[in-house]
Design a protein around this motif. Structure first.
Motif, PDB file in Angstrom:
ATOM      1  N   ALA A  34       0.882  -1.158   0.000  1.00 17.31           N
ATOM      2  CA  ALA A  34       0.000   0.000   0.000  1.00 17.31           C
ATOM      3  C   ALA A  34       0.924   1.214   0.000  1.00 17.31           C
ATOM      4  CB  ALA A  34      -0.872   0.003   1.251  1.00 17.31           C
ATOM      5  N   CYS A  35       0.414   2.387  -0.158  1.00 17.13           N
ATOM      6  CA  CYS A  35       1.172   3.647  -0.162  1.00 17.13           C
ATOM      7  C   CYS A  35       2.032   3.780  -1.418  1.00 17.13           C
ATOM      8  CB  CYS A  35       2.111   3.815   1.038  1.00 17.13           C
ATOM      9  SG  CYS A  35       1.584   3.091   2.552  1.00 17.13           S
ATOM     10  N   GLN A  36       1.935   2.863  -2.367  1.00  7.64           N
ATOM     11  CA  GLN A  36       2.780   2.944  -3.547  1.00  7.64           C
ATOM     12  C   GLN A  36       2.015   3.471  -4.753  1.00  7.64           C
ATOM     13  OE1 GLN A  36       6.177   1.670  -4.092  1.00  7.64           O
ATOM     14  NE2 GLN A  36       6.288   1.925  -1.899  1.00  7.64           N
ATOM     15  N   GLU A  37       0.717   3.343  -4.710  1.00  9.53           N
ATOM     16  CA  GLU A  37      -0.075   3.715  -5.880  1.00  9.53           C
ATOM     17  C   GLU A  37      -0.113   5.231  -6.047  1.00  9.53           C
ATOM     18  OE1 GLU A  37      -3.390   3.931  -2.847  1.00  9.53           O
ATOM     19  OE2 GLU A  37      -1.264   3.489  -3.009  1.00  9.53           O
ATOM     20  N   ASP A  38      -0.343   5.682  -7.261  1.00  8.02           N
ATOM     21  CA  ASP A  38      -0.459   7.109  -7.518  1.00  8.02           C
ATOM     22  C   ASP A  38      -1.777   7.603  -6.958  1.00  8.02           C
ATOM     23  OD1 ASP A  38       1.922   7.391  -8.891  1.00  8.02           O
ATOM     24  OD2 ASP A  38       1.029   6.598 -10.727  1.00  8.02           O
ATOM     25  N   PRO A  39      -1.777   8.829  -6.439  1.00  8.78           N
ATOM     26  CA  PRO A  39      -3.041   9.359  -5.928  1.00  8.78           C
ATOM     27  C   PRO A  39      -4.062   9.445  -7.050  1.00  8.78           C
ATOM     28  CG  PRO A  39      -1.314  11.051  -5.898  1.00  8.78           C
ATOM     29  CD  PRO A  39      -0.661   9.772  -6.269  1.00  8.78           C
ATOM     30  N   PHE A  77       0.784  10.293   4.061  1.00  8.42           N
ATOM     31  CA  PHE A  77       2.141   9.868   3.705  1.00  8.42           C
ATOM     32  C   PHE A  77       2.349   9.823   2.197  1.00  8.42           C
ATOM     33  CE2 PHE A  77       1.514   8.030   7.931  1.00  8.42           C
ATOM     34  CZ  PHE A  77       2.615   8.575   8.560  1.00  8.42           C
ATOM     35  N   ARG A  78       1.359  10.335   1.454  1.00 12.90           N
ATOM     36  CA  ARG A  78       1.490  10.282  -0.003  1.00 12.90           C
ATOM     37  C   ARG A  78       1.779  11.670  -0.567  1.00 12.90           C
ATOM     38  NH1 ARG A  78      -2.905   7.415  -3.168  1.00 12.90           N
ATOM     39  NH2 ARG A  78      -4.223   9.038  -2.297  1.00 12.90           N
ATOM     40  N   TYR A  79       2.262  11.687  -1.804  1.00  9.68           N
ATOM     41  CA  TYR A  79       2.584  12.946  -2.474  1.00  9.68           C
ATOM     42  C   TYR A  79       1.760  13.056  -3.734  1.00  9.68           C
ATOM     43  CZ  TYR A  79       6.467  12.968   0.748  1.00  9.68           C
ATOM     44  OH  TYR A  79       7.209  12.967   1.889  1.00  9.68           O
ATOM     45  N   ASP A  80       1.408  14.297  -4.110  1.00  7.15           N
ATOM     46  CA  ASP A  80       0.675  14.482  -5.359  1.00  7.15           C
ATOM     47  C   ASP A  80       1.659  14.554  -6.527  1.00  7.15           C
ATOM     48  OD1 ASP A  80       1.741  17.007  -5.410  1.00  7.15           O
ATOM     49  OD2 ASP A  80      -0.116  18.044  -4.885  1.00  7.15           O
ATOM     50  N   ASN A  81       1.135  14.804  -7.738  1.00  8.00           N
ATOM     51  CA  ASN A  81       1.974  14.774  -8.938  1.00  8.00           C
ATOM     52  C   ASN A  81       3.073  15.827  -8.932  1.00  8.00           C
ATOM     53  OD1 ASN A  81       0.496  12.679  -9.917  1.00  8.00           O
ATOM     54  ND2 ASN A  81      -0.933  13.998 -11.030  1.00  8.00           N
ATOM     55  N   PRO A  94      -2.194  16.199   2.577  1.00  6.81           N
ATOM     56  CA  PRO A  94      -2.445  16.177   4.028  1.00  6.81           C
ATOM     57  C   PRO A  94      -3.339  15.020   4.475  1.00  6.81           C
ATOM     58  CG  PRO A  94      -3.544  18.049   2.987  1.00  6.81           C
ATOM     59  CD  PRO A  94      -2.738  17.389   1.923  1.00  6.81           C
ATOM     60  N   ARG A  95      -3.128  14.598   5.707  1.00  5.66           N
ATOM     61  CA  ARG A  95      -3.902  13.497   6.262  1.00  5.66           C
ATOM     62  C   ARG A  95      -5.374  13.857   6.345  1.00  5.66           C
ATOM     63  NH1 ARG A  95      -3.809  10.909  12.335  1.00  5.66           N
ATOM     64  NH2 ARG A  95      -5.563  12.330  12.596  1.00  5.66           N
TER      65      ARG A  95
END
Lengths: 163, 107
Positions: free
Chosen positions: A157-162, B33-37, B43-44
């Protein structure tokens, strides 16, 4: 992609350690974190201490069920069942699900009581990589019990593109 | 802010019977914990709390963390004590709140 490359290495390492651990006795790992061979992260230890307040943690009574291997870490079914008569005098007060290698050690904490009838909880969780999952139960007499389970995660998890 | 919820509770039960309850809600559970393009951190935005009330009395409470999957699903048990209302409440980041309730009849 570097992230992908890193992940593959992490997964392979996790698998090898997991295999070695099966031979060495999984039960000892969290009870004797110092003597481990696999460094249980400090954050997990800190999370455990926060739950137990240094009270002894015993193996047993708790049964953690999750698949041995999943293709994808985005939604992994997990069930924690604790052996207890669930009476006013003897019941489970709380169940905590913890993990070893996600960014944060806590996953889910539930509070229940004699009105639950049965100390079982199920949910779906995210896993960043192959790792060990832990469930801790707090009993009404103040004792703490745990179980662990290893899971192999092929795609984190946490690997996919938003979206 | 209108999240869809789906709960499963038996419509009828015997007094004292241990019944299974399942609760599902639509929510992205953005971990933080994710980033956009463009490389900016997203943000959480998660649900942090779930509570189940049986005729106004709390019978189950859960604290959720980012490691709970999108569209959080929680299954648990409770003792069917009396006829009435079982309520479910979810709360989370950015003022998120949702509620659902069902009735149960005790034979």
């Amino acid at each position: 992609m570097t992230a992908e490359h890193y992940d593959r290495r992490a997964t392979r390492r996790g698998f090898l350690i997991g295999a070695a651990q099966l031979a060495g006795g999984v039960g000892l790992v969290l009870a004797l974190p110092v003597n481990d061979g696999r460094a249980t992260p400090d954050t997990l230890q800190a999370a455990i201490r926060k739950i137990t307040s240094e009270a002894p943690l015993q193996k047993g009574k708790v049964k953690l069920e999750l698949p041995a291997m999943v293709e994808n870490g985005n939604a992994v079914s997990i069930e924690v069942a604790v052996e207890s008569p669930m009476t006013a005098a003897d019941h489970v007060k709380a169940i905590h699900i913890l993990n070893e290698k996600n960014p944060l050690p806590n996953v889910l904490s539930v509070q229940l009581g004699p009105r639950a009838g049965k100390a079982t909880v199920a949910t779906r969780i995210r896993l960043a990589t192959t790792q060990q999952i832990m469930a801790v139960a707090e009993m009404s007499d103040g004792s703490f019990w745990f179980d662990t389970a290893d899971i192999f995660v092929a795609l984190a998890a946490c690997q996919e593109d938003p979206g | 802010m209108t999240a869809r919820t789906l709960v499963s509770v038996p419509k009828e039960a015997r007094r004292g019977e241990v019944i299974a309850i399942k609760a599902l809600i639509s929510h992205d559970m953005e971990t933080g914990f994710r980033y956009d393009n463009t490389g900016k951190p997203i943000p959480r935005d998660i649900i942090t709390q779930f509570v189940c009330l049986y005729n106004g009395i709390e019978v189950f409470r859960a604290e959720l963390h980012p490691a709970i999957s999108a569209n959080p699903f929680i299954a648990f048990y409770t003792v069917a004590t009396e006829s009435g209302k079982i309520e479910f409440k979810w709360n989370g980041d950015n003022g998120f709140s949702a509620a659902e309730s069902v009735t149960i009849a005790i034979a």
